[in-house]
Scaffold this motif. Structure first.
Motif, mmCIF file in Angstrom:
data_model
loop_
_atom_site.group_PDB
_atom_site.id
_atom_site.type_symbol
_atom_site.label_atom_id
_atom_site.label_comp_id
_atom_site.label_asym_id
_atom_site.label_seq_id
_atom_site.Cartn_x
_atom_site.Cartn_y
_atom_site.Cartn_z
ATOM 1 N N ASN A 1 -12.691 40.572 -23.098
ATOM 2 C CA ASN A 1 -13.463 41.492 -23.943
ATOM 3 C C ASN A 1 -13.031 41.378 -25.397
ATOM 4 N N GLY A 2 -13.652 40.453 -26.114
ATOM 5 C CA GLY A 2 -13.369 40.320 -27.541
ATOM 6 C C GLY A 2 -13.996 41.417 -28.376
ATOM 7 N N GLY A 3 -14.882 42.203 -27.753
ATOM 8 C CA GLY A 3 -15.530 43.288 -28.481
ATOM 9 C C GLY A 3 -14.578 44.344 -28.984
ATOM 10 N N VAL A 4 -13.447 44.523 -28.298
ATOM 11 C CA VAL A 4 -12.482 45.540 -28.738
ATOM 12 C C VAL A 4 -11.874 45.163 -30.083
ATOM 13 N N PHE A 5 -11.954 43.882 -30.454
ATOM 14 C CA PHE A 5 -11.443 43.435 -31.747
ATOM 15 C C PHE A 5 -12.560 43.236 -32.768
ATOM 16 N N GLY A 6 -13.814 43.535 -32.349
ATOM 17 C CA GLY A 6 -14.933 43.450 -33.277
ATOM 18 C C GLY A 6 -15.723 42.165 -33.205
ATOM 19 N N SER A 7 -15.467 41.327 -32.194
ATOM 20 C CA SER A 7 -16.175 40.054 -32.093
ATOM 21 C C SER A 7 -17.651 40.255 -31.787
ATOM 22 N N LEU A 8 -18.518 39.559 -32.525
ATOM 23 C CA LEU A 8 -19.955 39.628 -32.285
ATOM 24 C C LEU A 8 -20.374 38.634 -31.206
ATOM 25 N N MET A 9 -19.787 37.423 -31.221
ATOM 26 C CA MET A 9 -20.154 36.390 -30.263
ATOM 27 C C MET A 9 -19.034 35.347 -30.230
ATOM 28 N N SER A 10 -18.813 34.760 -29.064
ATOM 29 C CA SER A 10 -17.779 33.736 -28.944
ATOM 30 C C SER A 10 -18.110 32.824 -27.776
ATOM 31 N N THR A 11 -17.383 31.710 -27.679
ATOM 32 C CA THR A 11 -17.498 30.813 -26.529
ATOM 33 C C THR A 11 -16.122 30.758 -25.863
ATOM 34 N N PRO A 12 -15.843 31.647 -24.926
ATOM 35 C CA PRO A 12 -14.516 31.687 -24.299
ATOM 36 C C PRO A 12 -14.234 30.412 -23.517
ATOM 37 N N LEU B 1 -17.196 39.302 -23.255
ATOM 38 C CA LEU B 1 -17.898 40.503 -23.724
ATOM 39 C C LEU B 1 -17.638 40.693 -25.206
ATOM 40 N N HIS B 2 -18.558 41.345 -25.896
ATOM 41 C CA HIS B 2 -18.466 41.465 -27.342
ATOM 42 C C HIS B 2 -18.794 42.888 -27.788
#
Length: 415
Positions: A335-346, A358-359
């Motif tokens: 869950n990169g959303g907790v750090f404010g990420s909008l979109m990523s490719t894990p 998750l974002h």
């Protein structure tokens, strides 16, 4: 009499570790089974307990040294009085006379040390240097009152918010002033064993797996409404907050049941399909990202999932995760959303074949029944190993998760 403290058994297939930090200084009283040192293995930090009660003696190895299982790393004097190790230890760590407190030891100019930094973990030490915080002025919230990175960051923010407060960091390795004025600072810090392992595993995953990522967006309205409606009674009954992760864990179980390749692993020329879901949940720890495993998620309730994840989060913050907590795992949610990420490719966590990213949730205009409305939307990303999972399977799995989140009733009726 001096008793040797040896490196304990660290877990299956783990033969060595790195000295992360000393938790006791030479001459300090030590209780039996009290942690005296922290070791960094490839996966977790492991505390080394004292075999007897007494006083801390000599350090036989230094922070950053690699040690093998069974190796002696320190001594404990099990007799009364200060140990011989106290006399031979550096002055900064010698026990103070009983009649007066020991004076603070100032760091030598330009060497990058922080007074008493031997008791700080590498990540905390970096934060102290970066933010210019006196560690003695901050109350630690970690295990046994130890300072955490979060404590230093919070103190730095409070200092910044105070009018007239100075936020300059202590000198680390000052280079000659440039023509533009001011110092150009650098700091060289050896990578922790955990960070080295993370780097190797992620690079190996890129080089070995045929990585591909598929995306979708999900309307979070229904889940947000469900949380708002039931959060109070849920917390009262189960003594845990109702979070988003339990919804996504349940949605993932639906998808993995219908698309088993997403919950599989490759072993030689065979594919092993798991009939259970051991969910690796990426959580942030002081020394880096770790992925403890919640086992048999497919048979757990929402409350059990939330309690398990919260428990791992607490253990990660305290550096108390064990090798058993980290082993296994058939599918990962990050869950990169907790750090404010909008979109990523894990990147997948080998030998797993897929990971769900998750974002953050943003209110965005979307078309619903021919009308433009504002909805809380989240981007989801499913990275997968194309050697095992076809594109159709990956897209189908992510669509099942999306549908379950947008209509949580599907989670109850297994649809």
């Amino acid at each position: 009499m001096a008793i040797e403290v040896k490196v304990p058994v660290l877990g299956e297939s783990v033969a060595e570790a790195t000295i992360g930090e000393w938790l006791k200084k030479p001459g300090e009283a030590v209780a039996a089974d009290e942690p005296i040192a922290s070791l960094e293995t490839d996966k977790v930090a492991v505390e080394v307990p004292s075999p007897v009660a007494g006083f801390m003696g000599d350090y036989l190895v230094q922070v950053g040294d690699t040690v093998e299982v069974g190796a002696a790393i320190a001594t404990i004097n099990d007799q009364g009085g200060a140990s011989s190790g106290a006399a031979s230890a550096p002055a900064a760590f010698a026990p103070a006379p009983a009649a007066a407190p020991a004076p603070a030891t100032a760091p030598a100019a330009g060497n990058g040390d922080v007074a008493g930094d031997q008791s700080l973990s590498p990540s905390v030490r970096r934060a102290v240097l970066e933010h210019g915080i006196d560690p003695a002025s901050v109350k630690g919230t970690g295990k046994d009152g130890r300072l955490t990175k979060e404590d230093v960051v919070a103190a730095a923010q409070a200092k910044k918010d105070t009018p007239g407060a100075s936020t300059s960091a202590p000198a680390v390795a000052a280079a000659p002033a440039s023509s533009g004025g001011g110092e150009r600072l650098e700091e060289r810090v050896k990578m922790t064993r955990l960070r080295q392992t993370i780097a190797k595993r992620l690079k190996s995953a890129q080089e070995t797996a045929a990585l591909l990522t598929t995306f979708n967006d999900v309307d979070m309205s229904a889940v947000i409404a469900a949380r708002e409606a039931y959060k109070d009674v849920f917390a009262k009954k189960h003594n845990i907050k109702l979070g988003f992760m339990s919804f996504f864990a349940k949605a993932a179980c639906l998808a993995l049941k219908d698309v088993p390749a997403v919950n599989a692993r490759m072993e030689g020329d065979e594919i092993i399909y798991h009939k259970y879901v051991d969910l690796s949940v990426a959580v942030s720890a002081p020394n880096g990202l770790v992925v403890p495993v919640v086992r048999n998620v497919e048979s757990m309730s929402f409350a059990e999932i939330e309690q398990a994840i919260a428990g791992f989060g607490k253990k990660a913050k305290e550096g108390a995760l064990t090798m058993a907590d980290m082993s296994g795992g058939t599918f990962t949610i990050s869950n990169g959303g907790v750090f404010g990420s909008l979109m990523s490719t894990p990147i997948i966590n080998p030998p797993q074949s897929a990971v769900l990213g998750l974002h953050r949730i943003d209110e965005r205009p979307v078309a619903v029944n021919g009308q433009v409305v504002i909805r809380p939307m989240m981007y989801m990303a499913l990275s997968y190993d194309h050697r095992i999972i076809d594109g159709r399977e990956a897209v189908t799995a992510l669509k099942i998760m999306k549908d379950a989140i947008e209509d949580p009733m599907r989670l109850l009726i297994d649809l």
